[in-house]
Design a protein around this motif. Sequence first.
Motif, mmCIF file in Angstrom:
data_model
loop_
_atom_site.group_PDB
_atom_site.id
_atom_site.type_symbol
_atom_site.label_atom_id
_atom_site.label_comp_id
_atom_site.label_asym_id
_atom_site.label_seq_id
_atom_site.Cartn_x
_atom_site.Cartn_y
_atom_site.Cartn_z
ATOM 1 N N TYR A 1 -4.278 -47.501 -37.915
ATOM 2 C CA TYR A 1 -4.743 -47.294 -36.533
ATOM 3 C C TYR A 1 -6.248 -47.551 -36.437
ATOM 4 N N PHE B 1 -9.300 -40.379 -31.867
ATOM 5 C CA PHE B 1 -8.866 -41.219 -30.739
ATOM 6 C C PHE B 1 -8.044 -40.429 -29.739
ATOM 7 N N ASP C 1 -6.324 -41.607 -26.563
ATOM 8 C CA ASP C 1 -5.169 -42.514 -26.608
ATOM 9 C C ASP C 1 -3.833 -41.765 -26.553
ATOM 10 N N TRP D 1 -8.330 -50.344 -34.438
ATOM 11 C CA TRP D 1 -9.403 -49.934 -33.531
ATOM 12 C C TRP D 1 -10.708 -50.672 -33.861
ATOM 13 N N TYR E 1 -16.862 -46.297 -36.591
ATOM 14 C CA TYR E 1 -16.622 -45.258 -35.585
ATOM 15 C C TYR E 1 -17.927 -44.503 -35.267
#
Length: 768
Positions: free
Chosen positions: A502, A613, A616, A506, A436
């Motif tokens: 999640y 995120f 989203d 990702w 990330y």
Amino acid sequence: MKNYIKHDPWSVIEEGWHPEENKITESLMSLGNGRMGQRGNFEEQFSGNTLLGNYVAGVYYPDKTRVGWWKNGYPEYFAKVLNACHWIGIHIKIGEEEVDLNQAKSITEFRRVLNMQDGTLFRTCHVTLKSGKQLKLESLRFCSMADDESGAIKYSITPLNFDEIIRFTVFIDADVKNEDSNYDEKFWDGIHQEAQGNSGFVTVSTKKTEFQVCTGFDFVFHQNGEETKVEVEPVVKEKYAGLLFNFDAKRNNTYTLYKYAVNLSSLNYKKENLLNETKKYLKTISGKGFSLMLREQQQLWAQKWSTSDITIEGDISAQQGIRFNIFQLNQTYTGKDARLNIGPKGFTGEKYGGSTYWDTEAYCIPFYLATAPQKVARQLLYYRYNQLDKAIENAQKLGFIKGAALYPMVTMNGEECHNEWEITFEEIHRNGAIAYAIYNYTQYTSDYSYLAEAGAEVVFGIARFWAQRVNWSNEKNKYVMLGVTGPNEYENNVNNNWYTNYLAAWCLNFGLEVIQYLKNNTPEDYLRISKKIKLEEISETEQWQHIASNMYLPFDAHSELILQQEGYLDKEQILVKDLPESQRPLNQKWSWDRILRSCFIKQADVLQGIYFFEEDFDLDTIERNFRFYEERTVHESSLSPCVHSILAAKIGDFNKAYEMYLRTSRLDLDDYNNDTEDGCHITSMAGTWLSIVQGFAGMRIVNGKMHFSPHLPSQWQQYSFKITFHDTLLTFTIHSGKTEIHNQSEKVIRLCINQMDYEIQANSTLLV
Ligand code: BGC
């Protein structure tokens, strides 16, 4: 919670002597320059409440793991940042009486000041010794930013009511211990010590890791401002070098010692040259002298503040709080060396071993990205790139194959060195934060060259790990991830932690995007990298795609809540507001099994994912989940309140955002968690900065463009912050009802404020 630190915009001030709080003050008054640092200890002898702390970045000791029942796969050691050579020592005897503030009859006019503008520590006091002799002490010192392997002290003594022989011992002492040593052993072996003329040197070597550090010092003595030669007597012992001298002191005369010290380590110099290099370095800095060194210190700090300062008008304690956070971050990491990182306690204490955690990627990188040259955040990314082989080895030890990389939860050199089972093996979400951060960096800088250079290999190794860590569940017809711990460490070995699943999905998608990017933009790099890592493009990308689109994400259809993990709603649902104060913090008051069974959440978990995120999720989803999890979160990690503050601002609950902001901003200054004496919470300090810039000012980078939705907390009259975006320094000032943005560059800048597009011409100001 303590309240003895005086509120001031630029300084941290202890006024009046607070011996019972001394360890807290020592943590708060720590100094550093990215390569070395120290706690705010006293120069003279002190027999009271103290934690001696001098640290050399990157020099550590692998302290053998201590557990009751050894399990395969445990890391051999927990890396410890070492308490290194105590270089500030200046002991004083008046006749036969030692000057020791803990033994004195009285201490008046005591003032200890950390000057954050200049990066210096000042102390003054009047001491009455048991004999009735009175003297004034004054000291000013700093860890030099310009010569970042050195420091300097100006130390003065003035007899107030006596004439007497004063004996000074100016020394360095590496015969020191770590309080947190697992087996109560000392970590340094002596190699060499010498003292002659006005200088002394000690070289020591760490046990096992065999890092060598050579510390050297010299000094100049002044009487009433005039340099005076003194006859010195060397005192040399194992790991110790001192110089002793006497002089006939007269009342109301001031005697000043300028002490210069250098700490060179074998990280940067060949061992065989260490002593000579130390001598050379020492000559250079003492040749510069204290005044020039101090001027350079002030200039370099002014430069740092010119790109990172935040001002807050109307609330001096908030002003001091945010500057303290920025100051500590800037003195802990300077980005000069990709082998260094940011320990959760920086140079302010021993806890957490000075090692690297996911804190760096999840919290600190955005701060350095926006306030320091681009290279600084890049160096932090390189730190992980350089440890990729170790991450692959680490994954192999746990049974993963084909270049899957699992970065450690805690590390110094790439090896895992955390010795709690659940954290080492289960808290694998840290791997996702590392990918990330690469995404964050490219989004913020638009510097995609990093992917081909290094980042892609890291992303692919991480994607491979997730692809192997999940398994297909026939029952669910989805991929599941079993036996993990999410960021909320008050749950262990849970199945399908939403955040981890999640994030894993990702990362797999990000891996696919990176492949596509390289193929389209730098196909030769793609070929080189895929060959190097033996990427089986078709089968691997199909697998990544399939997992990413079929990951199980626990959700409760009835309440429309994301579930922290499967079964979370089976827990007895109690709210934090109904917990008696006497039972908190839970980690000190409840048994571990009770914590694990409860619904209480240590730190942002689902909310951490929503924060990462955010794009989203629609606002209703963010608000629903925020309200639910907020009421169950005890924030027993300092990393937690900032995420809550940012999301509260996002949903427009500015009271909550401010409440959470206060918990991060003065966490250490007010000793909110009763643990500042162990050191300050350096990595969570980045969260305070995030709470203002991403929280109140609403900064987001979307498709390479800056977006803001500024809000002024009602407690403040205005605030301003600086960020550098694409080499352009911008100063934002948020007033009530209007925002001013100054573009300090030759470029036109485009940005979005409250969803409207604006252009700011070169060197001009926009008022919205
Ligand atoms: C937190 C971790 C964090 C570590 C170091 C722990 O209390 O739960 O998320 O990485 O502290 O700051």
